[in-house]
Design an enzyme around this catalytic site. Structure first.
Site, PDB file in Angstrom:
ATOM      1  N   ASP A 280      32.118 -42.156 -41.827  1.00  0.00           N
ATOM      2  CA  ASP A 280      31.908 -41.557 -40.635  1.00  0.00           C
ATOM      3  C   ASP A 280      33.105 -41.065 -39.694  1.00  0.00           C
ATOM      4  OD1 ASP A 280      30.277 -40.411 -38.461  1.00  0.00           O
ATOM      5  OD2 ASP A 280      29.173 -41.996 -38.076  1.00  0.00           O
TER       6      ASP A 280
HETATM    7  C1  BGC Z   1      28.088 -39.188 -36.263  1.00  0.00           C
HETATM    8  C2  BGC Z   1      27.929 -38.588 -37.640  1.00  0.00           C
HETATM    9  C3  BGC Z   1      28.134 -37.146 -37.882  1.00  0.00           C
HETATM   10  C4  BGC Z   1      29.719 -37.126 -37.511  1.00  0.00           C
HETATM   11  C5  BGC Z   1      30.347 -35.721 -37.675  1.00  0.00           C
HETATM   12  C6  BGC Z   1      29.574 -38.893 -36.057  1.00  0.00           C
HETATM   13  O1  BGC Z   1      30.027 -39.166 -34.747  1.00  0.00           O
HETATM   14  O2  BGC Z   1      28.082 -40.524 -36.183  1.00  0.00           O
HETATM   15  O3  BGC Z   1      26.259 -38.458 -37.662  1.00  0.00           O
HETATM   16  O4  BGC Z   1      27.830 -36.586 -39.173  1.00  0.00           O
HETATM   17  O5  BGC Z   1      30.070 -37.587 -36.370  1.00  0.00           O
HETATM   18  O6  BGC Z   1      30.002 -34.830 -36.688  1.00  0.00           O
END
Ligand code: BGC
Length: 741
Positions: A280
């Site tokens: 993530d």
């Molecule tokens: C989120 C993810 C997301 C990523 C990219 C993170 O803050 O938890 O679900 O895909 O950001 O935007």
């Protein structure tokens, strides 16, 4: 290039040119092997890895930055506006990876001068219990991804609803691992069939947003394998997704993105996951440890998996073979999903087609929770006036926020034109007006609107109408949790007052999580419409007027009160475990914020399993949803051969066509030590008025098993199993027992 063979024979100059051209192709001959589409993705990936330099390999193991999240690299400008951009290997013809969030539609399209459809929220998709709808959900997202130049989605959220106040509940698929796993598998299949890499997230146990970068989740192995991890296991098995995104939190001491048990022992070895693990965004906390644990790719930048990892390889601390495996997995996913052979071509999104699909899915996802005295569907020939109240239902319907947010065309529907930009955690209403759709559905009735901001005025307004329809919402988003499951902004008071003034009051809920409803017994109808997407208003109106017979069922329990939840309060992080908006917050996150503890001591008892085991009454149970017709269940037969087969008959006993989600639950032998029952299968059966159909389902033996921690394997406990069939987790008219060895 047009070279005629005849001219080569007769013209020496042409022969020389041809030879030169063939020579100039020679470097590309190295590519020829992996260009052979009859080879397997594994063979092709292995061939490319052999050709790559260490720098090229390292460049595939991290993103190039994301606006707003440091550190950025100059290459991020190629990111197409998406969350992640990974350089390819142009020398070898390997394209870049263009990632976008796409939970219920492609994110940030408006910001990038483009357009995408908002499907109903993911939780709504789960409420359809319809695998075909889930497939279509994924396929639509993938087509729009490709039209906008992306080849990888970051959708696919399946964290189980252990904590319904989690602000991302709308992005997930409910509280049951089999429902969530099967449905996400279908979404992934739909996406990958369109040649877009799919991703399942957030692995694992990222079940609340508060303190997500610091929290350490404590949970026993058996409970996690049978609940949250089972959803991922099924999703991986069903769809072979290109990627799994590891989550921000720690699990039993180690960050998920450097947790060997999660990433290597279980995901890659036990489940034989062939794709790659992507962190993530800022979920990576080390180079050597994370790499050895099984993280393949860091996003969004290269804090650890750039120079730092290269140095570890050069000093011999990280074996080159480990890096090769990371790269091979990424390339394998690219070949398997077809993003190399069928690169995306930017084109115009099919807006009308998207509307139709979004509406159709919402029509299958709306759950009819209450219908006293057959108040619904509304008979337009008998209604003179309708009062439509609340939730900006004159102009739109609300959507879920955070990285899932889809941009509405024209901006936020409740703002003046041009003033409704989306931004992080803005409350965004989509321009799908229930009022307009209700007016269109009841052209001869006097349909008027009241904003509902003054409950007493709204009640007086409602009193004058034949029917009052109150729209009520609860907004939620990534990056926050709900304070409570009560409707905000005095909406309980509004509904109570309107219901007291008009005995024909119908409530339409726009929520991503369950809500408590102190007024339930005083209203005549309740529809859960979730976040309804681009055509929510139209879908709701068609259900209200009976053009659509509701067939959605709850993918999560609606408790009576928060006091009945396993944890009456969300554990909040101490100050030192959070960051503010400081510019170097990313450094603190990367270094690892001090942990705080959450203990999921309810263990196996997630959602309905908790309420069943604790004998707590609920407001509306898991799997529940009414219809405008009635169904009868009969003729149950349970046979145990190699697998357990359950067959039964469902009959539509009313006078309307409909679709019934027929659910199968199992109680395990006492000695298994399990909650009272678990969902083991279902079928959504379309039935014309009066029609009967036979349903036969083989139950996957794993769904009847428990996870034996000592043996580190699933185990079927010998003994007596009760299989129960019916229309909700609490209405199971058919029952039979079978002995399994
Ligand atoms: C989120 C993810 C997301 C990523 C990219 C993170 O803050 O938890 O679900 O895909 O950001 O935007």
């Amino acid at each position: 290039m047009n070279l005629h063979v005849g001219s080569l024979r007769t013209n020496p100059l042409a022969s020389c040119i041809a030879i030169l051209i063939i020579l100039s192709w020679l470097p590309a001959a190295a590519q020829a092997g992996w260009r052979n589409t009859s080879l397997s993705p594994d063979e092709r990936a292995a061939m490319v890895v052999k050709e790559m330099t260490l720098d090229e390999k390292i460049s595939m193991l991290h993103g190039t930055g994301m606006v707003g999240l440091s550190p950025m690299s100059p290459l991020a400008v190629h990111s197409n506006g998406g969350a992640g951009y990974v350089v390819g290997v142009p020398r070898l013809g390997i394209p870049p990876i263009q990632m976008s969030d796409a939970a219920y539609g492609v994110r940030s399209s408006g910001e990038n001068g483009r357009y995408s459809t908002a499907l109903p929220a993911d939780v709504a998709g789960a409420a359809s219990w319809d695998p075909e709808a889930a497939y279509e959900y994924g396929a639509l997202i993938a087509r729009e991804m490709r039209a906008q130049g992306y080849n990888m989605t970051l959708g696919g959220g399946i964290n189980l609803t252990r904590e319904p106040r989690n602000g991302r509940t709308f992005e997930y698929l409910g509280e049951d691992p089999i429902l969530a796993g099967k449905m996400v598998g279908q979404v992934m299949r739909g996406e990958q069939a369109e040649h877009v890499m799919g991703d399942i997230k957030h692995y694992a146990l990222n079940d609340q947003e508060s303190g997500r970068n610091a929290v350490n989740v404590n949970i026993d192995k058996r409970s996690m394998r049978e609940s949250d991890m089972l959803a991922f296991e099924i999703g991986v098995r069903e769809a072979n997704p290109a990627a799994v995104m590891c989550s921000y939190n720690r699990v039993n001491g180690d960050y998920a993105c450097e947790n060997k048990y999660l990433l290597t022992d279980v995901l890659k070895k036990d489940w034989n996951f062939k794709g790659f693990v992507v962190s993530d965004w800022q979920g990576t906390h080390s180079a050597a440890k994370a790499s050895a644990a099984g993280l393949d790719h860091e996003e969004p930048g290269e804090i650890f998996f750039g120079d730092a990892l290269k140095k570890e390889v050069e000093s011999g601390k990280v074996p080159l073979a480990e890096v090769d495996d990371h790269v091979r997995r990424i390339l394998r996913s690219m070949f398997a999903s077809g993003v190399v052979d069928y690169p995306p071509v930017k084109s115009v999104v099919d807006v009308v087609g998207g509307f139709e699909i979004a509406q159709k899915i919402e029509e299958q996802s709306i759950v009819l929770l209450r219908n006293e005295g057959g108040q619904l569907p509304l008979d337009v020939s008998k209604i003179g006036s309708i009062a439509v109240i609340g939730a900006h239902s004159d102009v739109g319907m609300i959507s879920g926020g955070g990285s899932a947010q889809v941009d509405p065309p024209g901006g936020n529907a409740i703002m003046p034109p041009g003033k409704g930009n989306t931004y992080w955690q803005a409350h965004i209403w989509f321009p799908t007006s229930p009022l307009k759709a209700i007016r269109a559905g009841a052209p001869h009735a006097n349909v008027q609107y009241d904003p509902g901001t003054d409950p007493s005025a709204a009640a007086a307004f409602a009193k004058k109408a034949d029917v009052a329809i109150v729209f009520a919402y609860q907004w939620e988003s990534e990056g926050m949790d709900l304070d409570s499951l009560s409707l905000p902004d005095h909406q309980d008071d509004l509904i109570a007052k309107v219901a007291a003034a008009n005995p024909h009051t119908i409530v339409v809920l726009e929520t991503g999580s369950p809500v408590t409803m102190p007024w339930t017994d005083h209203v005549s109808g309740i529809l859960e419409a979730w976040y309804g997407g681009s055509r929510g208003g139209e879908a709701v109106a068609r259900v209200l007027f009976g053009e659509v017979n509701p067939s959605g069922k709850l993918p999560l329990t609606f408790p009576r009160t928060e006091a009945d939840l396993p944890h009456p309060h969300i554990v909040m992080p101490p100050r030192e475990s959070t960051t503010g908006g400081e510019p170097d917050a990313w450094k603190k996150i990367a270094a690892g914020l001090p942990a705080f503890q959450i203990t999921y001591d309810e263990g196996l008892k997630v959602g309905y399993k908790w309420y069943d085991a604790e004998h707590k009454k609920v407001l509306f149970p898991f799997g529940y949803g009414l219809s405008y017709t009635t169904y009868d269940y009969s003729d149950l037969r349970v046979t145990a051969g190699k697998v357990v087969n359950v067959s039964f008959k469902v009959t539509n006993t009313g006078n309307r066509d409909g679709a019934e989600v027929a659910e199968i639950y199992a109680s395990l032998p006492e000695s298994a030590g399990e909650p009272p029952k678990r969902l083991v299968g279902w079928s959504k059966v379309k039935l014309k008025a009066g029609e009967s159909k036979e349903v036969a389902i083989d139950i996957d033996p794993e769904y009847l098993s428990v996870f034996n921690v000592e043996r580190d394997a699933w185990q079927l406990i010998p003994g007596s199993y009760t299989l129960m069939v019916g229309g909700s987790s609490q209405t199971l008219p058919l029952k039979d027992t079978v002995n399994l060895k």
